[in-house]
Design a protein around this motif. Structure first.
Motif, PDB file in Angstrom:
ATOM      1  N   HIS A   1      37.325  26.926  55.680  1.00 56.49           N
ATOM      2  CA  HIS A   1      36.727  28.093  55.002  1.00 56.49           C
ATOM      3  C   HIS A   1      35.433  28.501  55.703  1.00 56.49           C
ATOM      4  CE1 HIS A   1      39.650  28.415  51.822  1.00 56.49           C
ATOM      5  NE2 HIS A   1      39.792  27.112  51.976  1.00 56.49           N
TER       6      HIS A   1
ATOM      7  N   LEU B   1      26.866  36.457  52.259  1.00 53.71           N
ATOM      8  CA  LEU B   1      27.387  37.788  51.900  1.00 53.71           C
ATOM      9  C   LEU B   1      26.794  38.246  50.571  1.00 53.71           C
ATOM     10  CD1 LEU B   1      31.142  37.489  52.919  1.00 53.71           C
ATOM     11  CD2 LEU B   1      29.673  39.432  53.495  1.00 53.71           C
TER      12      LEU B   1
ATOM     13  N   GLN C   1      40.452  38.802  52.615  1.00 57.80           N
ATOM     14  CA  GLN C   1      39.518  38.228  51.637  1.00 57.80           C
ATOM     15  C   GLN C   1      38.208  39.017  51.605  1.00 57.80           C
ATOM     16  OE1 GLN C   1      40.720  35.721  49.770  1.00 57.80           O
ATOM     17  NE2 GLN C   1      42.508  35.884  51.087  1.00 57.80           N
TER      18      GLN C   1
HETATM   19  C1  LIG Z   1      37.402  31.404  39.127  1.00 58.90           C
HETATM   20  C2  LIG Z   1      36.853  31.911  40.421  1.00 58.90           C
HETATM   21  C3  LIG Z   1      35.512  32.137  40.563  1.00 58.90           C
HETATM   22  C4  LIG Z   1      34.999  32.660  41.750  1.00 58.90           C
HETATM   23  N1  LIG Z   1      33.664  32.910  41.843  1.00 58.90           N
HETATM   24  C5  LIG Z   1      33.145  33.461  42.948  1.00 58.90           C
HETATM   25  C6  LIG Z   1      31.766  33.770  43.019  1.00 58.90           C
HETATM   26  O1  LIG Z   1      31.026  33.570  42.089  1.00 58.90           O
HETATM   27  N2  LIG Z   1      31.285  34.308  44.149  1.00 58.90           N
HETATM   28  C7  LIG Z   1      32.088  34.567  45.214  1.00 58.90           C
HETATM   29  O2  LIG Z   1      31.596  35.084  46.217  1.00 58.90           O
HETATM   30  N3  LIG Z   1      33.387  34.284  45.166  1.00 58.90           N
HETATM   31  C8  LIG Z   1      33.943  33.740  44.064  1.00 58.90           C
HETATM   32  N4  LIG Z   1      35.271  33.448  44.023  1.00 58.90           N
HETATM   33  C9  LIG Z   1      36.107  33.801  45.172  1.00 58.90           C
HETATM   34  C10 LIG Z   1      36.264  32.708  46.252  1.00 58.90           C
HETATM   35  O3  LIG Z   1      36.737  31.535  45.641  1.00 58.90           O
HETATM   36  C11 LIG Z   1      34.967  32.430  46.981  1.00 58.90           C
HETATM   37  O4  LIG Z   1      34.446  33.634  47.504  1.00 58.90           O
HETATM   38  C12 LIG Z   1      35.160  31.485  48.168  1.00 58.90           C
HETATM   39  O5  LIG Z   1      35.768  30.298  47.735  1.00 58.90           O
HETATM   40  C13 LIG Z   1      33.826  31.202  48.828  1.00 58.90           C
HETATM   41  O6  LIG Z   1      33.954  30.330  49.916  1.00 58.90           O
HETATM   42  P1  LIG Z   1      33.959  30.871  51.411  1.00 58.90           P
HETATM   43  O7  LIG Z   1      32.786  31.725  51.641  1.00 58.90           O
HETATM   44  O8  LIG Z   1      34.166  29.720  52.308  1.00 58.90           O
HETATM   45  O9  LIG Z   1      35.226  31.809  51.384  1.00 58.90           O
HETATM   46  P2  LIG Z   1      36.473  32.009  52.359  1.00 58.90           P
HETATM   47  O10 LIG Z   1      37.622  31.273  51.799  1.00 58.90           O
HETATM   48  O11 LIG Z   1      36.100  31.742  53.754  1.00 58.90           O
HETATM   49  O12 LIG Z   1      36.783  33.574  52.155  1.00 58.90           O
HETATM   50  C14 LIG Z   1      36.026  34.562  52.854  1.00 58.90           C
HETATM   51  C15 LIG Z   1      35.260  35.455  51.932  1.00 58.90           C
HETATM   52  O13 LIG Z   1      36.134  36.252  51.175  1.00 58.90           O
HETATM   53  C16 LIG Z   1      35.475  36.682  49.984  1.00 58.90           C
HETATM   54  N5  LIG Z   1      36.380  36.468  48.850  1.00 58.90           N
HETATM   55  C17 LIG Z   1      37.591  35.892  48.869  1.00 58.90           C
HETATM   56  N6  LIG Z   1      38.175  35.929  47.665  1.00 58.90           N
HETATM   57  C18 LIG Z   1      37.306  36.530  46.849  1.00 58.90           C
HETATM   58  C19 LIG Z   1      37.337  36.862  45.477  1.00 58.90           C
HETATM   59  N7  LIG Z   1      38.392  36.569  44.697  1.00 58.90           N
HETATM   60  N8  LIG Z   1      36.252  37.436  44.965  1.00 58.90           N
HETATM   61  C20 LIG Z   1      35.193  37.744  45.735  1.00 58.90           C
HETATM   62  N9  LIG Z   1      35.112  37.460  47.037  1.00 58.90           N
HETATM   63  C21 LIG Z   1      36.163  36.873  47.596  1.00 58.90           C
HETATM   64  C22 LIG Z   1      34.201  35.880  49.879  1.00 58.90           C
HETATM   65  O14 LIG Z   1      33.123  36.698  50.222  1.00 58.90           O
HETATM   66  C23 LIG Z   1      34.374  34.786  50.911  1.00 58.90           C
HETATM   67  O15 LIG Z   1      33.165  34.370  51.485  1.00 58.90           O
HETATM   68  C24 LIG Z   1      35.837  32.937  42.831  1.00 58.90           C
HETATM   69  C25 LIG Z   1      37.195  32.680  42.691  1.00 58.90           C
HETATM   70  C26 LIG Z   1      37.694  32.189  41.496  1.00 58.90           C
HETATM   71  C27 LIG Z   1      39.158  31.980  41.365  1.00 58.90           C
END
Ligand SMILES: Cc1cc2nc3c(=O)[nH]c(=O)nc-3n(C[C@H](O)[C@H](O)[C@H](O)COP(=O)(O)OP(=O)(O)OC[C@H]3O[C@@H](n4cnc5c(N)ncnc54)[C@H](O)[C@@H]3O)c2cc1C
Ligand code: SF4
Length: 513
Positions: free
Chosen positions: A269, A276, A310
């Motif tokens: 990830h 962001l 995403q």
């Molecule tokens: C119940 C629940 C709560 C969540 N709460 C948040 C939260 O508070 N803040 C948050 O940024 N994301 C949230 N997410 C979405 C997602 O799980 C996280 O963005 C992600 O796990 C963050 O890790 P990463 O930056 O390594 O993401 P990666 O897996 O590398 O994904 C890349 C980017 O995609 C974006 N993204 C992907 N899916 C979502 C989504 N469903 N909503 C918004 N952005 C998304 C994020 O900006 C993320 O950094 C949530 C998902 C669920 C199911």
């Protein structure tokens, strides 16, 4: 997508450029200023931490980000450290401008002041463009997939020729989302590099000392554990994290985006949600950088498409859903879920009571880092809260406080709409409820668990498997006519021990599984 392509990032008039720009703590990137030397107001308000119990790591990140931005701007910024936002404002606010903040509450605050509010920034498309797209749907469901394709066309992301998707397909989900490899970590299985980690500096040291003092002397309480800072809090750090991700880890993002490994919390990830959501990176620049990595041979197409989906698909969709469905959306409780969060869940299993390996691992990840990737959030923590019928308002509040990237706009749709189906399907066509078989397929947790994912009855019955049937039974009327659930109900009809499973689940109570 209609509207002005750059509307979300448009430069304001020269009169606005002269105004001092009030930057909220999630508006810290250069795109929130009209010119590099525009005067700035930053306010670090303690009140929010007095009112609610946030994760210690989250408090650290927000304060560190604000203070780093203040230090970077030097004399260009007035930096106020106060108890409330209002205390940090000048007596005459008419010389201030602000980009529309990210929550209803903050926009109400701005509305009550004499401050010029500009359109929001920091998203792939602006609110008017989304409204235009939604209107063109003509009452049909607001499908993320359709929205995402429009965003790709609008920004010409991963397109070729006359606007055809690179590789001939818009969606590579089929090639992504593999189960985990048969190794404890992706480093061992695929030689994956470790994520980029920041180095703490004297600002972090000061933040840590202040938070210790707040806890010790000022009665402010935090959730979770303190530890080294894991996420970028400056523009410079955010760009380094992005660069490192796209050149060394993006390639493995797609195949393993849904997989869980007990000993590899971060998998492939990006860890970019924090920078962001602090406004340090623009999602379109992130997607464009990922696209370049694909063209330069650093990442495959399926993985790159999965990531772009995403960042400019899901993220923007969630942002717009938050505004589209209105401030009452947060209170929807279609499935009439009313249970309180038990202490072991609410406090992140501080005493290690939880025996269910998937739950204890997800809670440990949140307790230790304030973070877990999407699938532990959705298919373990959210799935559990859905099956157990936890109150959606309480679950949203918990996620918001416990996660380092939690903000109102992103939590409300992800929890109310996606994880808990509390909006009755306005966002998703079916609930994300699943039994132990899903978790067993997508993780390596079940082998080391005291429960058996295949069993639904008895002392070693998997609480997710049994809980799944109890959830379906409880909501039979609701989902009976949902054709996407018909196979599940047909399966339930074939269970000869259903009554015993339901009886067992009625006695589960609030104790840790
Ligand atoms: C119940 C629940 C709560 C969540 N709460 C948040 C939260 O508070 N803040 C948050 O940024 N994301 C949230 N997410 C979405 C997602 O799980 C996280 O963005 C992600 O796990 C963050 O890790 P990463 O930056 O390594 O993401 P990666 O897996 O590398 O994904 C890349 C980017 O995609 C974006 N993204 C992907 N899916 C979502 C989504 N469903 N909503 C918004 N952005 C998304 C994020 O900006 C993320 O950094 C949530 C998902 C669920 C199911
Ligand atoms: S057996 Fe059930 S409780 Fe245990 S890890 Fe697997 S899904 Fe989770």
């Amino acid at each position: 997508m209609g509207g002005d392509k750059n509307a979300g990032q448009k430069r304001s008039s020269s009169k606005q450029a002269e105004a001092r720009r009030w930057l909220f703590a999630d508006q810290l990137g250069p795109h929130y200023l009209d010119s590099p030397d525009q005067p700035v107001l930053l306010i670090e308000s303690q009140q929010v931490f007095r009112r609610r119990r946030f994760h210690r790591r989250k408090a650290h990140l927000v304060l560190s980000a604000l203070r780093h931005r203040a230090a970077e701007l030097g004399d260009q910024a007035t930096f106020q450290q106060t108890r409330t936002y209002r205390e940090g404002l000048p007596p005459d606010t008419s010389g201030l401008s602000v980009c529309a903040p990210t929550t209803y509450a903050a926009r109400r605050l701005i509305g009550s002041l004499d401050v010029e509010m500009l359109p929001s920034r920091g998203y792939a498309v602006d609110e008017a463009q989304f409204a235009d797209w939604a209107e063109r749907r003509g009452g049909r469901k607001l499908l993320m997939e359709d929205f995402y394709r429009d965003v790709r066309k609008h920004h010409r992301l991963l397109l070729e020729g006359d606007g055809e998707p690179v590789g001939g397909r818009w969606n590579y989900d089929q090639d992504n989302r593999e189960p985990p490899p048969k190794a404890p970590t992706l480093a061992q299985a695929r030689g994956l590099d470790a994520p980029w980690w920041p180095e703490e500096d004297e600002i972090d040291e000061q933040v840590r000392a202040d938070l210790d003092r707040w806890e010790r002397d000022e009665g402010i309480q935090f959730l979770g554990e303190d530890g080294p800072r894991r996420f970028a809090v400056t523009r410079d750090e955010a760009l380094k994290a992005l660069e490192s991700f796209v050149t060394t880890r993006l390639h493995d993002f797609g195949p393993y985006e849904d997989a869980i490994l007990t000993d590899d919390r971060w998998m492939a990830h990006s860890l970019l949600s924090v920078p962001l959501n602090l406004g340090l990176l623009h999602p379109v620049e992130v997607a464009q950088r990922a696209e370049r990595a694909y063209h330069e041979g650093d990442a495959g197409l399926a993985s790159t498409e999965g990531f772009v989906r995403q960042v400019v698909g899901w993220r923007d969709y969630v942002w717009h859903v938050y505004w589209h469905f209105g401030d009452d959306y947060r209170r929807r409780n279609h499935l009439k879920a009313r249970r309180k969060l038990p202490k072991w869940f609410a406090e992140l299993d501080p005493d290690g009571e939880v025996g269910a390996k998937c739950l204890s691992s997800a809670l440990a990840s949140v307790r230790e880092d304030g973070w877990a990737h999407h699938i532990p959030r959705l298919m373990v923590l959210g799935n559990w809260a859905l099956q157990q019928g936890y109150d959606p308002v309480a679950v949203t509040d918990w996620f918001h406080r416990a996660f380092v990237d939690g903000y109102d706009w992103v939590m409300v749709p992800n929890v109310v709409g996606m994880a808990l189906h509390a909006d009755g399907g306005a966002m998703m066509t079916k609930p994300y409820a699943a039994g132990g078989a899903y978790i067993n397929r997508m993780s390596d947790h079940c082998g080391g668990c005291r429960y058996n994912p295949k069993k639904r009855l008895g002392p070693d019955a998997c609480p997710f498997t049994a809980g799944y049937w109890a959830f379906l039974d409880r909501n039979r009327e609701e989902f009976a006519n949902n054709h996407r659930m018909s196979r599940s109900y047909a399966g339930m009809g074939r269970l000869n021990d259903l009554e015993a499973v339901l009886e067992q689940e009625r006695h589960r109570g609030a104790s840790a599984p």
